[in-house]
Design a protein around this motif. Structure first.
Motif, PDB file in Angstrom:
ATOM      1  N   HIS A 293     -17.667 -17.663   7.503  1.00 48.15           N
ATOM      2  CA  HIS A 293     -16.223 -17.400   7.447  1.00 48.15           C
ATOM      3  C   HIS A 293     -15.926 -16.242   6.500  1.00 48.15           C
ATOM      4  O   HIS A 293     -15.214 -15.288   6.849  1.00 48.15           O
ATOM      5  CB  HIS A 293     -15.511 -18.683   7.008  1.00 48.15           C
ATOM      6  CG  HIS A 293     -14.061 -18.514   6.717  1.00 48.15           C
ATOM      7  ND1 HIS A 293     -13.578 -18.430   5.419  1.00 48.15           N
ATOM      8  CD2 HIS A 293     -12.977 -18.411   7.531  1.00 48.15           C
ATOM      9  CE1 HIS A 293     -12.268 -18.288   5.448  1.00 48.15           C
ATOM     10  NE2 HIS A 293     -11.870 -18.283   6.724  1.00 48.15           N
ATOM     11  N   GLU A 304     -14.703 -10.093  16.200  1.00 50.70           N
ATOM     12  CA  GLU A 304     -14.068 -11.309  16.706  1.00 50.70           C
ATOM     13  C   GLU A 304     -15.157 -12.348  16.940  1.00 50.70           C
ATOM     14  O   GLU A 304     -16.151 -12.073  17.620  1.00 50.70           O
ATOM     15  CB  GLU A 304     -13.334 -11.052  18.013  1.00 50.70           C
ATOM     16  CG  GLU A 304     -12.670 -12.305  18.578  1.00 50.70           C
ATOM     17  CD  GLU A 304     -12.038 -12.082  19.933  1.00 50.70           C
ATOM     18  OE1 GLU A 304     -11.539 -13.075  20.511  1.00 50.70           O
ATOM     19  OE2 GLU A 304     -12.060 -10.932  20.428  1.00 50.70           O
ATOM     20  N   GLU A 309     -16.688 -22.736  18.067  1.00 54.93           N
ATOM     21  CA  GLU A 309     -15.241 -22.908  18.012  1.00 54.93           C
ATOM     22  C   GLU A 309     -14.734 -23.259  16.615  1.00 54.93           C
ATOM     23  O   GLU A 309     -13.682 -22.734  16.198  1.00 54.93           O
ATOM     24  CB  GLU A 309     -14.824 -23.989  19.016  1.00 54.93           C
ATOM     25  CG  GLU A 309     -13.320 -24.078  19.231  1.00 54.93           C
ATOM     26  CD  GLU A 309     -12.733 -22.792  19.800  1.00 54.93           C
ATOM     27  OE1 GLU A 309     -11.541 -22.514  19.526  1.00 54.93           O
ATOM     28  OE2 GLU A 309     -13.456 -22.065  20.513  1.00 54.93           O
ATOM     29  N   ARG A 312     -14.416 -20.071  14.715  1.00 59.34           N
ATOM     30  CA  ARG A 312     -13.318 -19.266  15.254  1.00 59.34           C
ATOM     31  C   ARG A 312     -11.970 -19.807  14.777  1.00 59.34           C
ATOM     32  O   ARG A 312     -11.073 -19.035  14.403  1.00 59.34           O
ATOM     33  CB  ARG A 312     -13.398 -19.282  16.783  1.00 59.34           C
ATOM     34  CG  ARG A 312     -12.317 -18.481  17.490  1.00 59.34           C
ATOM     35  CD  ARG A 312     -12.510 -18.525  19.006  1.00 59.34           C
ATOM     36  NE  ARG A 312     -11.383 -17.913  19.697  1.00 59.34           N
ATOM     37  CZ  ARG A 312     -11.260 -16.602  19.932  1.00 59.34           C
ATOM     38  NH1 ARG A 312     -12.214 -15.763  19.533  1.00 59.34           N
ATOM     39  NH2 ARG A 312     -10.200 -16.127  20.571  1.00 59.34           N
ATOM     40  N   GLU A 313     -11.834 -21.135  14.769  1.00 58.91           N
ATOM     41  CA  GLU A 313     -10.583 -21.745  14.317  1.00 58.91           C
ATOM     42  C   GLU A 313     -10.320 -21.465  12.848  1.00 58.91           C
ATOM     43  O   GLU A 313      -9.176 -21.195  12.456  1.00 58.91           O
ATOM     44  CB  GLU A 313     -10.634 -23.257  14.570  1.00 58.91           C
ATOM     45  CG  GLU A 313     -10.583 -23.636  16.039  1.00 58.91           C
ATOM     46  CD  GLU A 313     -10.760 -25.124  16.243  1.00 58.91           C
ATOM     47  OE1 GLU A 313     -10.992 -25.847  15.234  1.00 58.91           O
ATOM     48  OE2 GLU A 313     -10.663 -25.589  17.405  1.00 58.91           O
ATOM     49  N   ALA A 316      -9.144 -17.935  12.499  1.00 56.24           N
ATOM     50  CA  ALA A 316      -7.783 -17.824  13.045  1.00 56.24           C
ATOM     51  C   ALA A 316      -6.770 -18.379  12.056  1.00 56.24           C
ATOM     52  O   ALA A 316      -5.688 -17.797  11.863  1.00 56.24           O
ATOM     53  CB  ALA A 316      -7.709 -18.552  14.384  1.00 56.24           C
ATOM     54  N   GLU A 317      -7.085 -19.512  11.429  1.00 51.47           N
ATOM     55  CA  GLU A 317      -6.174 -20.101  10.439  1.00 51.47           C
ATOM     56  C   GLU A 317      -5.982 -19.170   9.247  1.00 51.47           C
ATOM     57  O   GLU A 317      -4.869 -19.014   8.731  1.00 51.47           O
ATOM     58  CB  GLU A 317      -6.726 -21.447   9.970  1.00 51.47           C
ATOM     59  CG  GLU A 317      -6.651 -22.548  11.018  1.00 51.47           C
ATOM     60  CD  GLU A 317      -7.370 -23.803  10.555  1.00 51.47           C
ATOM     61  OE1 GLU A 317      -7.872 -23.810   9.405  1.00 51.47           O
ATOM     62  OE2 GLU A 317      -7.444 -24.776  11.339  1.00 51.47           O
ATOM     63  N   ALA A 319      -6.354 -15.893   9.255  1.00 48.31           N
ATOM     64  CA  ALA A 319      -5.578 -14.731   9.706  1.00 48.31           C
ATOM     65  C   ALA A 319      -4.091 -15.075   9.810  1.00 48.31           C
ATOM     66  O   ALA A 319      -3.224 -14.282   9.413  1.00 48.31           O
ATOM     67  CB  ALA A 319      -6.108 -14.253  11.055  1.00 48.31           C
ATOM     68  N   ALA A 320      -3.778 -16.276  10.321  1.00 49.73           N
ATOM     69  CA  ALA A 320      -2.379 -16.695  10.433  1.00 49.73           C
ATOM     70  C   ALA A 320      -1.750 -16.850   9.055  1.00 49.73           C
ATOM     71  O   ALA A 320      -0.594 -16.470   8.831  1.00 49.73           O
ATOM     72  CB  ALA A 320      -2.300 -18.016  11.210  1.00 49.73           C
TER      73      ALA A 320
END
Length: 328
Positions: A293, A304, A309, A312-313, A316-317, A319-320
């Motif tokens: 990570h 990317e 998964e 990736r999650e 994504a968290e 980045a959000a």
């Protein structure tokens, strides 16, 4: 001490030619009066040393008085001076010893080899620690080195990761390794050979009793042992693979932020990505979700993660969360 200084004085003159008493005193960190006494002692010992007065004066040896070291090629002489690491030698308590040894060898070399070895020292520097790490502060390193050399056991209070974190150990140290600015000792304790980080030694006592001496196993090869340890360590680190999509810019930056095995994996598995022109897909090894990570975030939008998964999650968290923090 004085005998060593007399040898150093003689070798300085043999290496550098004419030197004044003040220059010699500064180099040897003594008074000018001490240099005068040392020069007189060398005279009495029959050394062909003479001095000239005046601004251009100084001491020098008679022409031709030098010991030549035979059997060294130019490349061998250069390699010897390139291999010497003043920083690590000083940490081991051998800085002055190494400097004296280099001086002796340089003084004994023929002029053409001495000049070449001097250029090596002027133009090459080996700096062991990484960019963001100054290496270890290891106050007990000289004591460990002495125990290795004299084959004497030491008793240490050692800090480790697992509970209890502080343990007492009696070590028979077989050798010392410097890895990326960090010092390790390979030692036997209670019948097992392990690796210990020297700067995690909190207390050290050199044992002096009759049982403190140990015999180093004749078949123990420090280089081979360390190679096995490194290979096993890398194997333990790898816990899975990740499928990534990488931009041209990300691929160029890969070596800056990723380990060598990741870079090699990209080179070996990269395939053109038909969804994004110029991008590639590759499968790379990862140590853990947490470690991967942080590593992939260092490449920002140039990478990317497609799988696994959970990784990736996580990204994504993050980045959000960053987008929310900056008002997007």
């Amino acid at each position: 001490m004085r005998a060593s200084r007399l040898v150093s004085l003689l070798l300085l003159l043999q290496t550098r030619g004419r030197m004044t008493a003040h220059q010699l005193a500064e180099e040897l960190e003594v008074s000018v009066r001490t240099i005068y006494r040392d020069v007189e002692s060398l005279h009495e010992a029959g050394i062909p040393l003479y001095g000239d007065a005046g601004p251009a004066g100084g001491y020098q040896l008679l022409a031709g008085y030098r010991t030549r070291l035979t059997g060294l090629s130019a490349n061998e002489a250069e390699a010897m001076f390139l291999a010497a690491l003043p920083g690590p030698a000083a940490e081991l308590g051998l800085g002055s010893v190494m400097a004296a040894a280099q001086l002796k060898v340089k003084a004994a070399l023929p002029p053409e080899l001495a000049d070449r070895s001097g250029r090596i020292q002027e133009r090459f520097l080996l700096d062991a620690p990484g960019w963001y790490d100054d290496g270890d502060t290891s106050p007990f390193l000289p004591a460990v080195a002495e125990a290795v050399w004299n084959q004497r056991r030491i008793r240490v209070l050692y800090r480790r990761w697992t509970e209890p974190t502080e343990v007492e150990r009696t070590l028979a140290p077989y050798g010392i390794v410097l890895k990326t600015g960090k010092w390790y000792t390979v030692a036997e304790s209670a019948g097992r050979t392990n690796t210990y980080r020297v700067n995690q030694i909190l207390e050290l006592t050199a044992l002096e009793d009759d049982d403190s001496c140990f015999e180093r196993p004749e078949d123990f090869d420090l280089t081979a042992y360390w190679a096995r340890q490194v290979a096993e360590f890398r194997t333990r680190l790898i816990q899975g693979d990740a499928l990534i999509r990488l931009s041209p810019a990300g691929r160029q930056r890969l070596a800056e932020v990723m380990a060598a095995d990741v870079v090699k994996a990209v080179e070996a598995t990269a395939e053109d990505d038909h969804e994004r022109a110029g991008w590639v897909k590759a499968t790379v090894p990862i140590e853990s979700l947490t470690h991967a990570h942080g590593q992939f975030l260092a490449l920002g939008a140039e990478v990317e993660v497609l799988a696994p998964e959970p990784l990736r999650e996580r990204i994504a968290e993050t980045a959000a969360g960053l987008a929310k923090m900056y008002g997007f």
